[in-house]
Design an enzyme around this catalytic site. Structure first.
Site, short mmCIF file in Angstrom:
data_model
loop_
_atom_site.label_atom_id
_atom_site.label_comp_id
_atom_site.label_asym_id
_atom_site.label_seq_id
_atom_site.Cartn_x
_atom_site.Cartn_y
_atom_site.Cartn_z
N ASP A 61 2.87 10.82 -1.39
CA ASP A 61 3.21 9.49 -2.11
C ASP A 61 4.69 9.56 -1.35
OD1 ASP A 61 4.65 7.52 -3.00
OD2 ASP A 61 3.15 7.24 -5.09
N ASN A 88 5.47 5.81 8.98
CA ASN A 88 4.35 4.19 8.96
C ASN A 88 4.63 3.62 7.47
OD1 ASN A 88 2.54 1.69 9.62
ND2 ASN A 88 1.42 2.43 8.22
N TYR A 165 14.46 -5.58 2.24
CA TYR A 165 13.75 -4.86 3.52
C TYR A 165 14.59 -4.97 4.78
CZ TYR A 165 10.09 -4.66 7.03
OH TYR A 165 8.71 -4.66 7.98
N LYS A 169 15.58 -1.47 7.29
CA LYS A 169 14.52 -0.93 8.64
C LYS A 169 16.12 -0.70 9.26
CE LYS A 169 10.41 -0.86 7.96
NZ LYS A 169 9.39 0.37 7.62
N THR A 200 -1.07 -8.08 8.19
CA THR A 200 -1.38 -7.34 7.77
C THR A 200 -1.18 -8.26 5.74
OG1 THR A 200 0.41 -6.15 7.14
CG2 THR A 200 -0.87 -5.51 8.84
P1 NAP Z 1 0.60 -2.86 4.91
O1 NAP Z 1 -0.99 -3.83 5.49
O2 NAP Z 1 1.25 -3.60 3.40
O3 NAP Z 1 0.41 -0.79 4.85
C1 NAP Z 1 1.42 -0.35 4.29
C2 NAP Z 1 1.05 1.20 4.03
O4 NAP Z 1 1.85 1.38 3.49
C3 NAP Z 1 -0.65 1.67 3.01
O5 NAP Z 1 -1.32 2.19 3.30
C4 NAP Z 1 0.69 1.54 1.59
O6 NAP Z 1 -0.22 2.26 1.16
C5 NAP Z 1 1.88 2.02 1.97
N1 NAP Z 1 2.91 2.72 1.75
C6 NAP Z 1 3.97 2.09 0.57
N2 NAP Z 1 4.44 2.67 0.15
C7 NAP Z 1 3.83 4.04 0.45
C8 NAP Z 1 4.81 5.38 -0.56
N3 NAP Z 1 5.30 5.17 -1.50
N4 NAP Z 1 3.88 6.34 0.24
C9 NAP Z 1 3.04 6.56 0.88
N5 NAP Z 1 2.21 5.13 0.99
C10 NAP Z 1 2.43 4.45 0.50
O7 NAP Z 1 1.83 -2.48 5.88
P2 NAP Z 1 2.26 -3.10 7.91
O8 NAP Z 1 2.53 -4.48 7.69
O9 NAP Z 1 0.69 -2.42 7.89
O10 NAP Z 1 2.98 -2.48 7.38
C11 NAP Z 1 3.00 -0.69 8.22
C12 NAP Z 1 4.61 -1.19 8.81
O11 NAP Z 1 5.21 -1.64 9.85
C13 NAP Z 1 5.49 -0.69 7.40
O12 NAP Z 1 6.65 0.13 7.98
C14 NAP Z 1 6.53 -1.95 8.24
O13 NAP Z 1 7.94 -2.34 7.82
C15 NAP Z 1 6.20 -1.61 9.21
N6 NAP Z 1 6.42 -3.49 9.69
C16 NAP Z 1 5.48 -4.41 9.65
C17 NAP Z 1 5.39 -5.31 10.68
C18 NAP Z 1 4.45 -6.00 10.29
O14 NAP Z 1 4.59 -7.38 11.08
N7 NAP Z 1 2.73 -5.88 9.95
C19 NAP Z 1 6.22 -5.59 11.20
C20 NAP Z 1 8.26 -4.14 12.03
C21 NAP Z 1 7.80 -3.89 10.86
P3 NAP Z 1 -0.78 1.15 -0.50
O15 NAP Z 1 -2.14 1.06 0.18
O16 NAP Z 1 -1.34 2.41 -1.55
O17 NAP Z 1 -0.02 0.49 -1.25
#
Ligand code: NAP
Length: 243
Positions: A61, A88, A165, A169, A200
């Site tokens: 975490d 990630n 947010y 970043k 997601t």
């Molecule tokens: P997601 O589906 O919400 O997944 C986020 C993951 O991070 C989940 O496994 C979550 O675990 C975990 N997490 C959150 N807080 C945490 C903590 N304190 N300790 C450990 N794990 C934690 O989001 P995603 O879209 O796949 O995003 C992944 C990354 O890509 C992020 O850094 C996001 O900012 C970046 N990103 C995403 C997008 C997009 O369009 N989706 C665009 C640019 C950047 P839980 O299941 O326990 O909550």
């Protein structure tokens, strides 16, 4: 026989992180699924197993220093090194918004996870990364973290004002730049990768890309060969992203 590379992907129980884990496992990497919840990690492992892919999980975490320290101990005793760290895990917050109205506590929560948590994990894993022959660190950033994009009225992201947010970043990008500079005389490279706008939970399943597509560039940078190794870059699928 050459040892398999070892990768830790944080927040890998779902979304882009799970897809990064899947693609790294498909590439023959020993993948550790970092997850803060054991049952969600078990579901992710079972998901990969249905495709004939093996991975292990450990509890990590970003907001819990003891869990980070324990993850270091487990990787150290099992492998003695870490070849790939994919930072990630990340969050958005419903109370975030434009600078005039975003709840400061939401900005603090986002900063704590996305920036301070990423910094803490990276610092803790560095001794293990230094023991790998050519470690790669991939920081999941976002075009929303680009000051240039945020100040460009012609950008499609110009109106995406989420001060907590976006600032988190931008701070991750600062980590990339400063760490790359600090590690410039080593074989460790560190880059910020913007996955694109991906469907997601984080985006409410809005977006132009599937998680599988969003994982491709982070995986490419996690697997950079010595010949292709660049460091301190901010990239997206269409090329270099302006800071
Ligand atoms: P997601 O589906 O919400 O997944 C986020 C993951 O991070 C989940 O496994 C979550 O675990 C975990 N997490 C959150 N807080 C945490 C903590 N304190 N300790 C450990 N794990 C934690 O989001 P995603 O879209 O796949 O995003 C992944 C990354 O890509 C992020 O850094 C996001 O900012 C970046 N990103 C995403 C997008 C997009 O369009 N989706 C665009 C640019 C950047 P839980 O299941 O326990 O909550």
């Amino acid at each position: 026989m050459e040892n398999k590379r070892i990768a830790l992907v944080t927040g890998a129980n779902k979304g882009i992180g799970l897809e990064i884990a899947r693609q790294l496992a498909q590439a023959g990497v020993d993948v550790i699924i970092g997850a803060r919840d054991a049952s969600r990690a078990a579901t992710a492992i079972a998901n990969l197993a249905t495709q004939g892919l093996a991975a292990q999980s450990l509890s990590i975490d970003l907001n819990d220093h003891a869990s980070i320290a324990s993850a270091v101990d487990i990787i150290a005793s099992q492998y003695g090194r870490l070849d790939i760290l994919v930072n990630n895990a990340g969050i958005v917050d419903a109370l975030d918004g434009p600078p005039s109205t975003s709840a400061p506590e939401a900005a603090r929560r986002i900063m704590d996870t996305n920036f301070v948590g990423t910094l803490a994990v990276t610092q803790a894993m560095l001794p293990l990364l230094r023991k790998a022959p050519a470690a790669r660190i991939v920081n999941l950033s976002s075009s929303l973290g680009s000051l240039t994009v945020n100040s460009d009225p012609t950008s499609p992201y110009y109106d995406a004002r989420l001060i907590g947010y976006n600032a988190s970043k931008a701070a991750v990008n600062m980590l990339t730049v400063q760490l790359a500079q600090e590690l410039r005389d080593t074989d460790i490279v560190v880059n910020s990768v913007s996955p694109g706008y991906v469907k997601t939970d984080l985006t409410g399943h809005n977006g132009f890309m599937t998680a599988e597509e969003g994982a491709r560039l982070p995986v490419q940078y996690a697997l950079l060969s010595r010949d292709d190794a660049v460091s301190g870059k901010f990239v997206e699928a269409s090329g270099i992203t302006p800071w």
